[in-house]
Scaffold this active site. Structure first.
Site, mmCIF file in Angstrom:
data_model
loop_
_atom_site.group_PDB
_atom_site.id
_atom_site.type_symbol
_atom_site.label_atom_id
_atom_site.label_comp_id
_atom_site.label_asym_id
_atom_site.label_seq_id
_atom_site.Cartn_x
_atom_site.Cartn_y
_atom_site.Cartn_z
ATOM 1 N N LYS A 117 -37.690 -47.339 -29.459
ATOM 2 C CA LYS A 117 -38.911 -47.208 -30.253
ATOM 3 C C LYS A 117 -39.264 -45.722 -30.418
ATOM 4 C CE LYS A 117 -43.737 -48.521 -30.064
ATOM 5 N NZ LYS A 117 -44.781 -49.119 -29.257
ATOM 6 N N GLU B 205 -45.065 -54.083 -15.740
ATOM 7 C CA GLU B 205 -45.448 -52.921 -16.550
ATOM 8 C C GLU B 205 -46.835 -53.156 -17.158
ATOM 9 O OE1 GLU B 205 -42.287 -50.072 -18.594
ATOM 10 O OE2 GLU B 205 -42.990 -51.525 -20.054
ATOM 11 N N HIS C 294 -29.271 -70.137 -1.595
ATOM 12 C CA HIS C 294 -28.356 -69.749 -0.526
ATOM 13 C C HIS C 294 -28.565 -68.307 -0.093
ATOM 14 C CE1 HIS C 294 -26.323 -73.588 -0.978
ATOM 15 N NE2 HIS C 294 -26.646 -73.438 -2.252
HETATM 16 O O1 F6P Z 1 -37.735 -48.012 -26.739
HETATM 17 P P1 F6P Z 1 -37.924 -46.751 -25.980
HETATM 18 O O2 F6P Z 1 -38.936 -45.849 -26.623
HETATM 19 O O3 F6P Z 1 -36.626 -46.050 -25.731
HETATM 20 O O4 F6P Z 1 -38.562 -47.120 -24.567
HETATM 21 C C1 F6P Z 1 -37.862 -47.902 -23.654
HETATM 22 C C2 F6P Z 1 -38.755 -48.354 -22.539
HETATM 23 O O5 F6P Z 1 -39.274 -47.262 -21.828
HETATM 24 C C3 F6P Z 1 -40.617 -47.518 -21.446
HETATM 25 O O6 F6P Z 1 -41.440 -46.753 -22.237
HETATM 26 C C4 F6P Z 1 -40.858 -47.208 -20.005
HETATM 27 O O7 F6P Z 1 -40.288 -46.009 -19.633
HETATM 28 C C5 F6P Z 1 -40.816 -48.993 -21.729
HETATM 29 O O8 F6P Z 1 -42.135 -49.347 -21.892
HETATM 30 C C6 F6P Z 1 -39.964 -49.166 -22.931
HETATM 31 O O9 F6P Z 1 -39.674 -50.516 -23.186
#
Ligand code: F6P
Length: 540
Positions: A204, A351, A382
């Site tokens: 993201k 989280e 187990h």
């Molecule tokens: O999609 P990105 O921005 O690489 O983030 C990956 C992950 O890292 C985090 O920000 C935590 O470090 C998560 O919330 C997120 O899912």
């Protein structure tokens, strides 16, 4: 109600629940013995998921107290606020609209129109890959997809792709790489041919260390195999909200799939982060997954609190955490293909709920989220189930059972279900000292030996669990299950009075890792603690 009044009512309600807890004398066995209708009274069904929550330390008055509390905390209006796109993520000043990602029918809102466009883009892309129209630099069709991402950009699609194994297309193999440990990438690439491999850079932010480093290594791997810079476009696509950074990496704009700031990372598998699901299983499977989640969204929006599955699960968790001082909860999917479900749940829950202040930044004064852990049944039986049955901690369990067999081995499936049921029964019943003694004597031990061994064999019982039943492990039911837990976590956030949508606690470690990485090349700051300095000297 103002936020201060809500905080006061939270503290008062928790005290009232604690008083109810102190008064309670009942055991789970007694609850069942005194109420022949207990299962009917403490079970619900929605969106194809049945929840039996009768094996919990709840009477009707307990449940009523919990529901009253949820009402006092305006849970209903918070659910509406979430679903209508209000700016519910107050610290980051934005909505959390993952439910818009699974809208059905015609797009009505601005968000839904953006989602609809992205769905078309994904479908077209997947069609090109599946029809072998999309070619690598040497003119070969793509046979391997490697998703490079971490956290929410990895756990959701990785778990779903495994869960839906029977829907996999033969022609495409989907792999996942997350860890900065180069062994993850190099082991994955070991048997792959670069000419037939396409990478999805799923991030993201497009700034995550692990993803950046793995993506750069993957790029070098493709170039080393003979591709030129221009042809890299045939081997890399991205999912990101940071279009500029993705383009700077060399990904062409039409191969960047958008994700928006109103989609949280841990809620993102329904967005283009779910692209590996489409490539592995086809677009219709992804649509069925969305439809299943959407049916749970409708239930969450419409069902009264006392019949609302996500709300009930959240209230039960709240009751144990606030009054029974539980530290953790275990999730036990009795399905091999759900082996990655606990890891997905961990990010979702921990989280979101691992916070110490309320929505206004005031210290909570009561526990927030606990530890979530688990593994697929029957394997855990187990290993760690010993602690569930005889350890000193009370650990509420969620069992997830799939009614229809997930393989041709139907007899084994009956055994799997029998094991699942027996575990929740054993947690409930336990074994008394008297029964343990008798069992030992029947096995030939002397009276004296039986007396001394019995405490080791006795099992306290009276330990709570929920059992969820899915008719099938198919895209629709899986979608509903995942949405159920997403909404449970949101409801928990509301009950706790926290914002479950930020995760700033993870930032410090990230900042320090880059300081440590850089300082190792130069001088280690003298004011750092001696342990850190010594570890750096030894390791870097
Ligand atoms: O999609 P990105 O921005 O690489 O983030 C990956 C992950 O890292 C985090 O920000 C935590 O470090 C998560 O919330 C997120 O899912």
């Amino acid at each position: 109600m103002t936020s201060e009044t809500l905080a006061l009512s939270r503290a008062a309600a928790i005290r009232q629940l604690q008083a109810h807890f102190e008064e309670q004398k009942w055991s789970l066995r007694e609850l069942f013995a005194t109420d022949p209708q207990r299962v009917e009274n403490f079970s619900c069904e929605a969106a194809g998921i049945y929840l039996d929550f009768s094996k919990n330390h709840l009477r009707q008055d307990t449940l009523q107290l919990l529901i009253d509390y949820a009402e006092e905390q305006n849970l209903n209006s918070k659910i509406s606020a979430l679903l209508s796109g209000a700016s519910i993520n107050n610290t980051e000043r934005r909505p959390a609209l993952h439910t818009a990602l699974r809208f059905q029918g015609d797009a009505k809102t601005e968000h839904e129109r953006a989602v609809a466009d992205c769905r078309v883009q994904m479908q077209r892309f997947a069609n090109k890959v599946h029809s072998k129209e999309w070619l690598g630099f040497n003119g070969k069709p793509i046979r391997h997809i490697v998703n490079i991402g971490i956290g929410g950009s990895d756990l959701g699609p990785r778990m779903v792709v495994e869960a839906l194994t029977p829907w996999h297309r033969d022609s495409i193999h989907v792999h996942f790489v997350a860890n900065i440990d180069g062994a993850d990438l190099s082991d994955t690439l070991e048997d792959l041919n670069p000419e037939e491999t396409l990478f999805i850079i799923a991030s993201k932010s497009f700034s995550t260390l692990e993803t950046r480093e793995n993506a750069l290594s993957a790029r070098r791997w493709i170039l080393a195999a003979g591709s030129n810079e221009k042809q890299l476009a045939q081997h890399f696509v991205a999912v990101s909200s940071n279009i500029v950074a993705a383009q700077d990496f060399g990904i062409t704009p039409e191969n960047i799939f958008p994700i928006w700031d109103w989609v949280g990372g841990r809620y993102s598998l329904w967005s283009a982060i779910g692209l590996p699901i489409i490539l592995a299983c086809g677009y219709s499977v992804y649509k069925a997954l969305l439809a299943g989640a959407h049916s749970m969204d409708n239930h969450f929006a419409q069902a009264p609190l006392q019949e609302n599955l996500p709300v009930l699960l959240a209230l039960i968790q709240f009751w144990y955490r606030q009054c029974w001082s539980t530290k953790s909860q275990v999730v036990l999917p009795y399905a091999q293909r759900l082996s990655k479900f606990p890891a997905w749940m961990q990010q979702l829950d921990m989280e979101s709920l691992g916070k110490s202040v309320d929505r206004d930044g005031k210290p909570l004064g009561y526990p927030s989220g606990g530890v979530v852990w688990g593994a697929e049944g029957t394997n855990g039986q187990h290993s760690f189930h010993q602690l569930l049955h005889q350890g000193t901690d009370l650990i509420p369990a969620d069992f997830i059972a799939i009614k229809q067999p997930t393989s041709e081995l139907h007899e084994q499936h009956r055994w799997l279900l029998a094991c699942c049921i027996s575990q929740s029964q054993a947690l409930l019943r336990g074994k008394s000292l008297h029964d343990a003694r008798q069992e030992l004597e029947e096995a030939g031990y002397t009276h004296r030996e039986a007396h001394s061994l019995a405490p080791h064999k006795a099992i306290p019982g009276n330990r709570p669990s929920n059992t969820l039943i899915l008719e099938k492990l198919d895209p629709h039911h899986l979608g509903a299950l995942l949405a159920l837990y997403e909404h449970k976590v949101f409801s928990s956030g509301c009950l706790l009075g926290i914002n479950p949508f930020d995760q700033w606690g993870v930032e410090l470690g990230k900042q320090l890792s880059s300081q440590i990485y850089q300082s190792a090349e130069a001088a280690i700051p003298e004011n750092w603690d001696s342990s850190t300095r010594s570890l750096m000297e030894k390791l870097l």
